[in-house]
Scaffold this active site. Structure first.
Site, PDB file in Angstrom:
ATOM      1  N   HIS A 273      13.298  36.703 -87.679  1.00 24.65           N
ATOM      2  CA  HIS A 273      13.417  37.230 -86.321  1.00 24.65           C
ATOM      3  C   HIS A 273      12.114  37.931 -85.964  1.00 24.65           C
ATOM      4  O   HIS A 273      11.180  37.966 -86.783  1.00 24.65           O
ATOM      5  CB  HIS A 273      14.658  38.110 -86.154  1.00 24.65           C
TER       6      HIS A 273
ATOM      7  N   HIS B  66      10.331  40.309 -88.489  1.00 23.95           N
ATOM      8  CA  HIS B  66       9.500  39.713 -89.552  1.00 23.95           C
ATOM      9  C   HIS B  66       8.155  39.278 -88.976  1.00 23.95           C
ATOM     10  O   HIS B  66       7.106  39.479 -89.580  1.00 23.95           O
ATOM     11  CB  HIS B  66      10.179  38.483 -90.163  1.00 23.95           C
TER      12      HIS B  66
ATOM     13  N   CYS C 251      24.981  48.193-104.229  1.00 22.69           N
ATOM     14  CA  CYS C 251      25.090  47.494-102.941  1.00 22.69           C
ATOM     15  C   CYS C 251      24.388  46.153-103.056  1.00 22.69           C
ATOM     16  O   CYS C 251      23.186  46.098-103.336  1.00 22.69           O
ATOM     17  CB  CYS C 251      24.466  48.312-101.807  1.00 22.69           C
TER      18      CYS C 251
ATOM     19  N   CYS D  50      21.565  45.803-100.401  1.00 22.08           N
ATOM     20  CA  CYS D  50      20.295  46.449-100.772  1.00 22.08           C
ATOM     21  C   CYS D  50      19.756  45.889-102.087  1.00 22.08           C
ATOM     22  O   CYS D  50      18.589  46.098-102.408  1.00 22.08           O
ATOM     23  CB  CYS D  50      20.468  47.952-100.949  1.00 22.08           C
TER      24      CYS D  50
ATOM     25  N   CYS E 154      27.923  51.645 -98.480  1.00 21.59           N
ATOM     26  CA  CYS E 154      26.479  51.841 -98.398  1.00 21.59           C
ATOM     27  C   CYS E 154      26.138  52.430 -97.029  1.00 21.59           C
ATOM     28  O   CYS E 154      26.587  51.915 -96.007  1.00 21.59           O
ATOM     29  CB  CYS E 154      25.749  50.509 -98.584  1.00 21.59           C
TER      30      CYS E 154
ATOM     31  N   HIS F   1      24.213  49.609 -95.081  1.00 20.49           N
ATOM     32  CA  HIS F   1      24.921  48.374 -94.730  1.00 20.49           C
ATOM     33  C   HIS F   1      26.335  48.588 -94.218  1.00 20.49           C
ATOM     34  O   HIS F   1      26.918  47.684 -93.631  1.00 20.49           O
ATOM     35  CB  HIS F   1      24.946  47.417 -95.926  1.00 20.49           C
TER      36      HIS F   1
ATOM     37  N   LYS G  47      18.109  48.918 -84.096  1.00 20.02           N
ATOM     38  CA  LYS G  47      17.252  48.170 -85.002  1.00 20.02           C
ATOM     39  C   LYS G  47      17.708  46.718 -84.999  1.00 20.02           C
ATOM     40  O   LYS G  47      18.904  46.435 -85.048  1.00 20.02           O
ATOM     41  CB  LYS G  47      17.370  48.723 -86.430  1.00 20.02           C
TER      42      LYS G  47
ATOM     43  N   LYS H  65      19.936  40.296 -87.795  1.00 20.64           N
ATOM     44  CA  LYS H  65      20.743  39.141 -87.461  1.00 20.64           C
ATOM     45  C   LYS H  65      22.211  39.529 -87.388  1.00 20.64           C
ATOM     46  O   LYS H  65      22.933  39.113 -86.491  1.00 20.64           O
ATOM     47  CB  LYS H  65      20.528  38.066 -88.514  1.00 20.64           C
TER      48      LYS H  65
HETATM   49 ZN    ZN Z   1      23.117  48.548 -98.753  1.00 19.38          ZN
END
Ligand code: ZN
Length: 524
Positions: free
Chosen positions: A21, A24, A130, A133, A155, A158, A305, A308
């Site tokens: 996206h 990146h 996680c 992560c 997390c 996440h 932020k 996707k």
């Molecule tokens: Zn995480």
């Protein structure tokens, strides 16, 4: 003469599981602009990018898609990641995949070395992991779940439940490097940039460091630990090592000595890996730490932020298909202060395209070239006598070039572009004031017309060089229209750090056709 110093810059290697996206692409463009700048300046430059392909998350996605992990990563690299680099015109010198044999061999050499030096030991480990992560989470990043995850530990990044993992693992004795890291941040204050990122890292390390679990035995998609092949190397240790393995660590000493140490550009969310774990690993291996780690901000779309999973991801080609890669590169480098979070909006992009690229720069170039054709049969005239207004343009060009180079040295790409744009604005103002079309009506002001058009054309020469790291498609067109024979990238003919020196364009040069650099775009 360029000093030929080494400038080795890396992007993070991108996790192939994602689809590219604009976040990146933003990182890639920033790194590419910086390396093009240094390359054009004659530094011994190397830009590395690539893909991170191991770990449990990729294994799970591949399996869910009915593919082996290698088939899955091959497919994503070829259909998504390498095409991204073309879409935004990245001139990387190398592309490393963590599944490359060269990488796997050299990673094994590195961790063998850490083990021989006594920095690795074996122990039981239990912790909350996680998969998003790919990390055992510290207390500070574990929160109570809500809604469908009520009663579970999730997390903080996440928002997904953590998994309780218990394994016999190999550990890297990272705790032993706490003081050396704190000394490093102190003795090299710009080791972590920007300042806010540095403060965060210093605070984190000051609390004390745990040893790092560096192996997994519950799955096998990774680089086997050489002395115990039931284990694979922790994906982050594997990934960080790419910066060393790509330039020959352990096998090609000449290349390694020539390039190392690197400067790393990373998103601020992975700063800790690069500013804490990575230098600790290098210290343990007796290698120099990186020259610096720069954590850039996040791109925000509608205040969030981009990712996707949050459905705010925008594919880079959605922008480049309409505006072109130059506009993509220019917009993100100009509109966002590098190091800070920045917001993307289509309206802002379209407005800057029209005002700055099409009207500001593109129009300037086409008007000046057209007037040289109309009034001097396409031959760049000999300037006759410089007046105050002409000298002011010369001063602006010289000062802007120096200011831009100084800004690039401190990773302030937005400031460098703002400095160069002072030349665009100065030349536009100069032409409005000097009115060459009026001077052309009277033979008595022919000398004055020659000086004005020489000044404007020589200003374009400087702009073509200074903007070449960003506007990679438009500047060669302008360069060729200016009738200069050597190629824009040719060194040392056009060393970037001399771009502001006045009078490089030779009177008598014949200008050529200039197609519109930034064509009009109908409403998006
Ligand atoms: Zn995480």
């Amino acid at each position: 003469m360029p000093d030929g110093r080494s400038f080795y810059l890396t992007t993070p290697i991108f996790y192939v599981n994602d689809v590219p996206h604009i976040g990146h692409a933003y990182t890639e463009v920033a790194a590419d602009v910086m390396t093009r700048w240094h390359r054009q300046a004659g530094d011994d430059t190397w830009l590395l990018t690539g893909t991170d392909e191991h770990g449990q998350k990729i294994l799970r996605t591949a399996t869910a898609n009915g593919a082996s992990p290698k088939e899955w990563t091959d497919r994503l690299v070829e259909t998504a990641w390498k095409p991204l680099l073309e879409t935004i015109d990245i001139a990387n010198d190398d592309f490393i995949r963590t599944t490359d044999e060269r990488h796997e061999r050299r990673v094994k050499l590195f961790i063998e070395k850490l083990r021989e030096a006594g920095h690795i030991y074996e122990a039981e480990y239990e912790g909350l992991y996680c998969v998003g992560c790919e990390e055992f989470k510290p207390e500070s990043e574990i929160v109570e779940g809500a809604g469908e995850y009520a009663g579970q530990k999730v997390c903080a990044i996440h928002g997904r439940p953590l998994e309780l993992l218990q394994e016999k693992n190999y550990f890297f004795r990272m705790s032993a490097f706490q003081q050396q890291l704190l000394d490093l941040y102190k003795s090299q204050p710009d080791f972590v940039q920007p300042e806010s990122a540095r403060n965060e890292v210093v605070a984190f390390v000051s609390q004390g460091l745990n040893d790092l679990s560096i192996s997994r035995s519950s799955f096998d998609w990774g680089i086997p630990i050489p002395w115990d092949e039931k284990h694979v190397l922790y994906v982050w240790v594997d990934a960080l090592l790419n910066y060393a393995t790509a330039i020959g660590y352990g096998e090609d000493d000449e290349q390694f000595q020539r390039r190392w140490p690197a400067r790393h550009i990373v998103g601020k969310d992975i700063l800790r890996f690069h500013a804490v774990i990575w230098p600790a690993m290098l210290l343990a291996a007796g290698l120099p730490v990186p020259a610096g780690v720069f954590g850039h901000g996040w791109l925000l779309v509608g205040g969030e932020k981009m990712s996707k999973s949050k459905l705010t991801g925008i594919a880079p080609n959605e922008i480049t298909d309409t505006f072109g890669s130059d506009a993509f590169r220019y917009y993100f480098m100009r509109a966002i202060s590098f190091g800070q979070d920045g917001s993307f909006s289509w309206e802002d992009l379209a407005a800057r395209y029209q005002a700055e690229l099409a009207n500001g720069f593109g129009n300037l170039a086409s008007r000046v070239i057209a007037m040289v054709k109309r009034y001097f049969d396409g031959v760049v005239p000999q300037p006759v006598a410089d007046e105050a207004a002409d000298l002011a343009v010369q001063t602006t060009v010289g000062a802007a070039a120096l200011e831009a180079d100084a800004a690039m040295e401190r990773f302030a790409i937005h400031d460098a572009l703002a400095a160069v744009w002072k030349i665009v604005d100065a030349l536009n103002g100069y032409i409005t004031e000097q009115e060459p079309w009026a001077l052309a009506k009277d033979e008595a002001t022919r000398d004055r017309l020659a000086t004005v058009l020489y000044t404007a054309t020589e200003g374009l020469r400087a702009l073509a060089v200074l903007l070449s790291p960003v506007l990679t498609k438009a500047t060669p067109k302008l360069w060729s229209a200016l009738g200069v024979e050597d190629s824009l990238g040719a060194l040392p003919e056009q060393p970037l750090r001399a771009a502001g020196e006045w009078g490089q364009l030779k009177p008598g040069t014949v200008v050529g056709e200039l197609e519109p650099l930034f064509p009009r775009i109908e409403a998006v």
